[in-house]
Write a protein that holds these residues in place. Structure first.
Motif, PDB file in Angstrom:
ATOM      1  N   ILE A  50       0.298   0.113  -5.943  1.00 21.82           N
ATOM      2  CA  ILE A  50       1.147  -0.896  -6.402  1.00 21.82           C
ATOM      3  C   ILE A  50       1.216  -2.173  -5.371  1.00 21.82           C
ATOM      4  O   ILE A  50       1.124  -3.259  -5.954  1.00 21.82           O
ATOM      5  N   VAL A  51       1.508  -1.815  -4.327  1.00 20.97           N
ATOM      6  CA  VAL A  51       1.676  -3.094  -3.293  1.00 20.97           C
ATOM      7  C   VAL A  51       0.500  -3.636  -2.650  1.00 20.97           C
ATOM      8  O   VAL A  51       0.678  -4.688  -1.853  1.00 20.97           O
ATOM      9  N   GLU A  52      -0.773  -3.093  -2.751  1.00 24.59           N
ATOM     10  CA  GLU A  52      -1.714  -3.731  -1.832  1.00 24.59           C
ATOM     11  C   GLU A  52      -1.875  -4.972  -2.050  1.00 24.59           C
ATOM     12  O   GLU A  52      -2.393  -5.735  -0.965  1.00 24.59           O
ATOM     13  N   ALA A  53      -1.831  -5.682  -3.147  1.00 24.53           N
ATOM     14  CA  ALA A  53      -2.031  -7.210  -3.409  1.00 24.53           C
ATOM     15  C   ALA A  53      -0.714  -8.073  -2.565  1.00 24.53           C
ATOM     16  O   ALA A  53      -1.344  -9.019  -2.105  1.00 24.53           O
ATOM     17  N   TYR A  54      -0.086  -7.363  -1.929  1.00 28.25           N
ATOM     18  CA  TYR A  54       1.119  -8.066  -1.358  1.00 28.25           C
ATOM     19  C   TYR A  54       1.038  -7.846   0.173  1.00 28.25           C
ATOM     20  O   TYR A  54       1.588  -8.681   0.769  1.00 28.25           O
ATOM     21  N   LEU A  55       0.006  -7.096   0.690  1.00 21.42           N
ATOM     22  CA  LEU A  55      -0.118  -6.822   1.963  1.00 21.42           C
ATOM     23  C   LEU A  55      -1.017  -7.674   2.764  1.00 21.42           C
ATOM     24  O   LEU A  55      -1.706  -8.270   2.279  1.00 21.42           O
ATOM     25  N   LYS A  56      -0.582  -7.801   4.132  1.00 20.11           N
ATOM     26  CA  LYS A  56      -1.399  -8.953   5.127  1.00 20.11           C
ATOM     27  C   LYS A  56      -2.182  -7.838   6.026  1.00 20.11           C
ATOM     28  O   LYS A  56      -1.961  -6.757   6.166  1.00 20.11           O
ATOM     29  N   PRO A  57      -3.402  -8.629   6.325  1.00 17.56           N
ATOM     30  CA  PRO A  57      -4.242  -7.908   7.166  1.00 17.56           C
ATOM     31  C   PRO A  57      -3.752  -7.524   8.476  1.00 17.56           C
ATOM     32  O   PRO A  57      -4.056  -6.480   9.024  1.00 17.56           O
ATOM     33  N   GLU A  58      -2.715  -8.148   9.011  1.00 15.44           N
ATOM     34  CA  GLU A  58      -2.085  -7.546  10.283  1.00 15.44           C
ATOM     35  C   GLU A  58      -1.281  -6.470  10.250  1.00 15.44           C
ATOM     36  O   GLU A  58      -0.565  -6.009  11.120  1.00 15.44           O
ATOM     37  N   GLN A  59      -0.789  -6.224   9.081  1.00 20.70           N
ATOM     38  CA  GLN A  59       0.351  -5.103   8.868  1.00 20.70           C
ATOM     39  C   GLN A  59      -0.411  -3.670   9.204  1.00 20.70           C
ATOM     40  O   GLN A  59      -1.548  -3.383   8.350  1.00 20.70           O
ATOM     41  N   GLN A  60       0.283  -2.852   9.768  1.00 21.21           N
ATOM     42  CA  GLN A  60      -0.280  -1.385   9.839  1.00 21.21           C
ATOM     43  C   GLN A  60       0.126  -0.480   8.624  1.00 21.21           C
ATOM     44  O   GLN A  60       1.117  -0.629   8.434  1.00 21.21           O
ATOM     45  N   THR A  61      -0.757   0.183   8.150  1.00 20.12           N
ATOM     46  CA  THR A  61      -0.288   1.205   7.231  1.00 20.12           C
ATOM     47  C   THR A  61      -0.296   2.502   7.814  1.00 20.12           C
ATOM     48  O   THR A  61      -0.983   2.821   8.608  1.00 20.12           O
ATOM     49  N   LEU A  62       0.758   3.482   7.366  1.00 19.12           N
ATOM     50  CA  LEU A  62       0.948   4.632   8.000  1.00 19.12           C
ATOM     51  C   LEU A  62       0.798   5.591   6.832  1.00 19.12           C
ATOM     52  O   LEU A  62       1.749   5.912   5.969  1.00 19.12           O
ATOM     53  N   PRO A  63      -0.174   6.314   6.630  1.00 22.16           N
ATOM     54  CA  PRO A  63      -0.294   7.351   5.545  1.00 22.16           C
ATOM     55  C   PRO A  63       0.382   8.644   5.960  1.00 22.16           C
ATOM     56  O   PRO A  63       0.359   9.122   7.078  1.00 22.16           O
ATOM     57  N   LEU A  64       1.327   9.005   4.907  1.00 19.92           N
ATOM     58  CA  LEU A  64       2.016  10.409   5.278  1.00 19.92           C
ATOM     59  C   LEU A  64       1.416  11.430   4.082  1.00 19.92           C
ATOM     60  O   LEU A  64       1.708  11.321   2.751  1.00 19.92           O
ATOM     61  N   ILE A  65       0.504  12.244   4.237  1.00 22.19           N
ATOM     62  CA  ILE A  65      -0.139  12.988   3.480  1.00 22.19           C
ATOM     63  C   ILE A  65       0.350  14.257   3.171  1.00 22.19           C
ATOM     64  O   ILE A  65       0.407  15.043   3.879  1.00 22.19           O
TER      65      ILE A  65
END
Length: 244
Positions: A50-65
């Motif tokens: 849902i949010v990926e179009a709003y994300l910026k390259p410098e932001q770190q994503t943290l997957p919680l699996i």
């Protein structure tokens, strides 16, 4: 001097359509250096999609699996223990960033406090860190909108039911409701449809899969293949129309 702790944001990102995110959720998402999301093994997760179009390259994503979702576990494994340990570990991973002074946005499809996984992280961290929760459009309202189904008129009451409930309990609760939304279908769909039909509600009941998502699907309730009903599907029983 101790560095300032980061802030924890629980962001409701809506039922699927990225345009249904609130202005506030988009703003706080864009301001957060770390974006945490929950997902099943091997999947990106609905919230991230849902949010990926709003994300910026410098932001770190943290997957919680998640260690487990709907699959059957071996007898020696306990679901509740596995999930509780998972949320403990997830909260610890988020806390590592907060302690380092980085704000963390935990994104949650729908609303964070309406069957939202974020609530379990909130329970573990909100007393220790500055926390802000942003409500989101929940799946029930997303489903009603795409089905064109007003849920409750005038003094009617709406009940939210889990399809996981035992059949007798589901029937007992549903029989006295003016209107209802039944969630968490998947393998519970056949049971839910049977109850709805036995109570004489099949003519009013409506069904939708993945409401507002790109792969949304609306099917007449009696034509749904029970084996194909996904977890993200809902049966709505709208209140009887009021003649104004």
């Amino acid at each position: 001097m101790m560095s300032k702790r980061g802030r924890l944001f629980g962001l409701g990102v809506g039922p699927g359509d990225p345009e249904l995110m609130t202005v506030k959720a988009v703003r706080l998402l864009g301001q957060s250096p770390v974006v945490a999301y929950l997902a099943a093994k091997g999947k990106r997760g609905n919230a991230l999609t849902i949010v990926e179009a709003y994300l910026k390259p410098e932001q770190q994503t943290l997957p919680l699996i998640y260690p487990v979702t709907t699959e059957k576990l071996p007898d020696h494994l306990d679901y509740e223990t596995l999930v509780s340990d998972f949320y403990d570990q997830s909260a610890a991973e988020v806390a590592t960033h907060l302690d380092a002074g980085r704000d963390v946005a935990v994104i949650c499809e729908g609303d964070p406090f309406f069957y939202g996984s974020f609530m379990y992280i909130h329970d573990r961290l909100a007393q220790r860190y500055e926390t802000q929760v942003v409500p989101g459009v929940c799946s029930v309202l997303g489903a009603a909108s795409v089905l064109g189904a007003p849920l409750v008129y005038r003094n009617q009451s709406l009940g939210i039911l889990s399809g996981v409930l035992p059949e007798d309990e589901l029937k007992r609760r549903l029989v006295d409701m003016d209107a209802a939304a039944i969630m968490k279908l998947g393998t519970n769909f056949a049971k839910v449809r049977r109850v709805v039909t036995e109570l004489g509600l099949a003519d009013r009941a409506l069904y939708v899969e993945r409401a507002t998502m790109g792969n949304q699907k609306i099917v007449p309730l009696l034509e749904v293949d029970p084996k194909s009903a996904p977890y993200f599907s809902i049966v709505l029983v709208p209140g009887k129309k009021w003649q104004s």
